[in-house]
Design an enzyme around this catalytic site. Structure first.
Site, PDB file in Angstrom:
ATOM      1  N   THR A  22      -1.421  -6.278  -8.800  1.00  0.00           N
ATOM      2  CA  THR A  22      -0.523  -7.174  -8.059  1.00  0.00           C
ATOM      3  C   THR A  22      -1.141  -8.557  -7.883  1.00  0.00           C
ATOM      4  O   THR A  22      -0.488  -9.580  -8.108  1.00  0.00           O
ATOM      5  CB  THR A  22      -0.279  -6.559  -6.651  1.00  0.00           C
ATOM      6  OG1 THR A  22       0.023  -5.191  -6.823  1.00  0.00           O
ATOM      7  CG2 THR A  22       0.825  -7.244  -5.922  1.00  0.00           C
ATOM      8  N   ARG A  54      -7.288  -1.781 -17.018  1.00  0.00           N
ATOM      9  CA  ARG A  54      -7.315  -0.406 -17.521  1.00  0.00           C
ATOM     10  C   ARG A  54      -6.217  -0.155 -18.554  1.00  0.00           C
ATOM     11  O   ARG A  54      -6.482   0.378 -19.603  1.00  0.00           O
ATOM     12  CB  ARG A  54      -7.194   0.571 -16.346  1.00  0.00           C
ATOM     13  CG  ARG A  54      -8.559   0.905 -15.768  1.00  0.00           C
ATOM     14  CD  ARG A  54      -8.482   1.963 -14.695  1.00  0.00           C
ATOM     15  NE  ARG A  54      -9.378   1.575 -13.608  1.00  0.00           N
ATOM     16  CZ  ARG A  54      -8.985   1.142 -12.425  1.00  0.00           C
ATOM     17  NH1 ARG A  54      -7.703   1.072 -12.143  1.00  0.00           N
ATOM     18  NH2 ARG A  54      -9.860   0.799 -11.520  1.00  0.00           N
ATOM     19  N   LYS A 115     -13.482  -6.578  -0.987  1.00  0.00           N
ATOM     20  CA  LYS A 115     -14.154  -6.508   0.320  1.00  0.00           C
ATOM     21  C   LYS A 115     -15.178  -5.385   0.384  1.00  0.00           C
ATOM     22  O   LYS A 115     -16.231  -5.524   0.986  1.00  0.00           O
ATOM     23  CB  LYS A 115     -13.119  -6.363   1.439  1.00  0.00           C
ATOM     24  CG  LYS A 115     -12.309  -5.100   1.389  1.00  0.00           C
ATOM     25  CD  LYS A 115     -10.854  -5.355   1.606  1.00  0.00           C
ATOM     26  CE  LYS A 115     -10.277  -5.869   0.310  1.00  0.00           C
ATOM     27  NZ  LYS A 115      -8.857  -6.028   0.253  1.00  0.00           N
ATOM     28  N   VAL A 142     -11.141 -11.179   2.498  1.00  0.00           N
ATOM     29  CA  VAL A 142     -10.882 -11.031   3.935  1.00  0.00           C
ATOM     30  C   VAL A 142      -9.550 -11.664   4.297  1.00  0.00           C
ATOM     31  O   VAL A 142      -9.353 -12.874   4.121  1.00  0.00           O
ATOM     32  CB  VAL A 142     -12.002 -11.692   4.780  1.00  0.00           C
ATOM     33  CG1 VAL A 142     -11.738 -11.468   6.260  1.00  0.00           C
ATOM     34  CG2 VAL A 142     -13.365 -11.159   4.395  1.00  0.00           C
ATOM     35  N   GLU A 200      -0.541   2.475   0.933  1.00  0.00           N
ATOM     36  CA  GLU A 200      -0.977   3.103  -0.323  1.00  0.00           C
ATOM     37  C   GLU A 200      -0.657   4.593  -0.302  1.00  0.00           C
ATOM     38  O   GLU A 200      -0.538   5.195   0.772  1.00  0.00           O
ATOM     39  CB  GLU A 200      -2.502   2.981  -0.450  1.00  0.00           C
ATOM     40  CG  GLU A 200      -3.042   1.581  -0.357  1.00  0.00           C
ATOM     41  CD  GLU A 200      -3.015   0.849  -1.682  1.00  0.00           C
ATOM     42  OE1 GLU A 200      -2.723   1.496  -2.705  1.00  0.00           O
ATOM     43  OE2 GLU A 200      -3.257  -0.367  -1.675  1.00  0.00           O
ATOM     44  N   ASP A 211     -11.052  -0.325   5.848  1.00  0.00           N
ATOM     45  CA  ASP A 211     -10.744  -1.622   5.245  1.00  0.00           C
ATOM     46  C   ASP A 211     -11.016  -2.748   6.255  1.00  0.00           C
ATOM     47  O   ASP A 211     -11.648  -3.760   5.913  1.00  0.00           O
ATOM     48  CB  ASP A 211      -9.270  -1.622   4.805  1.00  0.00           C
ATOM     49  CG  ASP A 211      -8.787  -2.966   4.335  1.00  0.00           C
ATOM     50  OD1 ASP A 211      -9.054  -3.310   3.172  1.00  0.00           O
ATOM     51  OD2 ASP A 211      -8.130  -3.681   5.128  1.00  0.00           O
ATOM     52  N   LYS A 215     -13.988  -5.895   6.200  1.00  0.00           N
ATOM     53  CA  LYS A 215     -13.708  -7.319   6.424  1.00  0.00           C
ATOM     54  C   LYS A 215     -14.488  -7.840   7.629  1.00  0.00           C
ATOM     55  O   LYS A 215     -14.997  -8.962   7.619  1.00  0.00           O
ATOM     56  CB  LYS A 215     -12.204  -7.513   6.627  1.00  0.00           C
ATOM     57  CG  LYS A 215     -11.382  -7.148   5.385  1.00  0.00           C
ATOM     58  CD  LYS A 215      -9.901  -7.044   5.731  1.00  0.00           C
ATOM     59  CE  LYS A 215      -9.066  -6.619   4.530  1.00  0.00           C
ATOM     60  NZ  LYS A 215      -7.702  -6.242   4.907  1.00  0.00           N
TER      61      LYS A 215
HETATM   62  N1  HSE Z   1      -4.801  -2.881   2.440  1.00  0.00           N
HETATM   63  C1  HSE Z   1      -5.089  -4.055   3.180  1.00  0.00           C
HETATM   64  C2  HSE Z   1      -4.208  -4.134   4.408  1.00  0.00           C
HETATM   65  C3  HSE Z   1      -4.902  -5.326   2.410  1.00  0.00           C
HETATM   66  O1  HSE Z   1      -3.387  -3.257   4.649  1.00  0.00           O
HETATM   67  O2  HSE Z   1      -4.380  -5.087   5.159  1.00  0.00           O
HETATM   68  C4  HSE Z   1      -6.016  -5.550   1.472  1.00  0.00           C
HETATM   69  O3  HSE Z   1      -7.242  -5.481   2.133  1.00  0.00           O
END
Ligand code: HSE
Length: 444
Positions: A22, A54, A115, A142, A200, A211, A215
């Site tokens: 993306t 890929r 990150k 970030v 996801e 995640d 950050k």
């Molecule tokens: N998956 C992250 C979020 C975005 O939901 O903020 C990319 O780090």
């Protein structure tokens, strides 16, 4: 008289793109759409020379046939016709790390949105980049499109940053604010977010706070000049937050947000310690972070001269993240190599993890208990024995199709270690049917 170079004279910045998902597709679209503007600001044209991903045949909505396709992405680093590699592969280790190391070793600039890799290996990569005098840039790692890395490293560079905190995961924020709006529970809201593409298929990193912790560790390094210490982030996600917690918080005048926070404390021996945490918290409805809804991110930094700075915007998505990647490419094109963090790696200070037990504040606790005589007395006795004073308590009735009831309470302002002690006392109790949910209440 010699004329200054025009951008027609300057060679293009030759880019290799590794990973065309993306964000990669967004970057290609941005460079097409804003080509003239970007060239004007960079002082030279940008030219994608080679791409690697890929799957070659996947439809990404952008034309890749005009670029040289490379199957082995690590080969990008060795090419003579490349100035900078953009790594959008992801993952802390594996192909991304191999490519990052070999790009820097080959004397090329590296721009990354990764990150996890920067949180785990940022010090090593930054040291290598400084040694090789090449740029290592990670604005897109970030908070997507928010220029918070640059904002802290450059815009706020004159300040001692006293504290940073904010909302660093859009998926969790989308889920929490949707639960707030619909009254639905976590699992149903997650499933809906996945169906809409806001979460996801494997949401673990997002909803368990990892995640946001990646950050936060990066921002703490920049803000405080501290060595990145990802394992020291105390991390808890939102998967145990129930609709009943959101309703209870609302009745008390709060919303629930997954808050990432980093703070430097002076320890008894005079050395600085770093507190880093990611946890769901109760945020007063009047607080700026309470108004951050959907997949938006926001970061607050408190500088000793600037005062409170608020950075807010889209924390993910093709356009915003591509915007951050290309901003880094513009810096590279301009020859702004600087150090990757706010100071050279050798000057980043290793800080011990701060204890949080002495910190005070009001706390929300929610217990899931068996509905039988004496359970409430057992909980309140543990609070009494640990020196926790209860401000309000509500038993919320039986959970549908179960024998459980939820008991929520707010504890008066007091040290966190007392709350931890009360929970220890309750640890062996057979009355609790699930671990309690404990959330700090942010002061207004
Ligand atoms: N998956 C992250 C979020 C975005 O939901 O903020 C990319 O780090």
């Amino acid at each position: 008289m010699t004329q200054p170079h025009s951008r027609q004279d300057k060679p293009s910045l030759r880019i290799a793109l590794a990973g065309v998902g993306t964000v990669g597709a967004g970057m290609i679209r941005l460079l097409d759409t804003n080509a003239a503007l970007v060239a004007a600001r960079a002082g030279r044209k940008m030219e994608i020379v080679a791409v690697s991903a890929r799957e070659r045949s996947k439809n990404r909505g952008v034309d890749l046939t005009r670029f040289d396709w490379v199957d082995d992405m690590t080969a990008l680093a060795a090419r003579d016709d490349i100035d900078v590699v953009v790594e959008l592969v992801g993952g802390a280790d594996g192909a991304a790390l191999t490519l990052a190391r070999s790009t820097i070793a080959a004397g090329k600039a590296l721009v990354t949105a990764n990150k996890a890799m920067i949180a785990h290996h940022g010090m090593e990569l930054a040291q290598a980049a400084e040694g090789a005098c090449v740029s290592l840039k990670f604005e897109a790692a970030v908070a997507g499109g928010i220029p918070v890395v640059k904002g802290l490293r450059e815009g706020a560079a004159a300040n001692a940053i006293e504290r940073i905190y904010g909302i660093l995961n859009g998926t969790s924020n989308y889920i929490l604010s949707t639960m707030e709006a619909t009254g639905a529970d976590f699992a149903a809201t997650l499933a809906q977010a996945q169906a809409k593409g806001f979460a996801e298929a494997d949401p673990t990193f997002d909803v368990e706070g990892i995640d946001a912790a990646h950050k936060l560790a990066i921002l703490a390094g920049i803000a405080f000049g501290s060595a990145i210490d990802f394992p020291a982030v105390a991390c808890e996600g939102i998967s145990r937050v129930r609709a009943a917690d959101i309703a209870q918080a609302k009745a008390l005048g709060y919303v629930i947000r997954l808050i990432a926070m980093a703070d430097v404390e002076r320890s008894a021996d005079g050395s600085d310690c770093l507190l880093q945490l990611v946890k769901p918290c109760l945020v007063p409805r009047g607080h700026p972070l309470a108004h951050v809804t959907g997949a938006t991110n926001a970061v607050v930094a408190e500088g000793n001269f600037s005062g409170r700075l608020l950075f807010q915007g889209a924390g993910a998505g093709d356009g915003p993240t591509a915007s951050a990647v290309v901003a880094d490419l513009i810096d590279v094109a301009r020859g702004e190599s600087g150090v990757p963090f706010s100071v050279p790696v050798a000057e980043l200070v290793p800080m011990a993890a701060a204890e949080s037990g002495h910190r005070t504040g009001r706390t929300y606790l929610r217990f899931t208990v068996a509905d039988r005589p004496g359970v409430l007395a057992e909980i309140t006795a543990a609070m009494r024995d640990a020196g926790v004073s209860i401000e309000s308590l509500i038993q919320q009735g039986q959970v549908a199709e179960s024998e459980e009831v939820l008991v929520a309470m707010v504890a008066h302002d007091g040290p966190q270690r007392n709350i931890a002690h009360a929970l220890e006392l309750l640890g062996p109790s057979s009355s609790l049917t699930a671990p309690p949910l404990v959330m700090q209440i942010i002061a207004g």
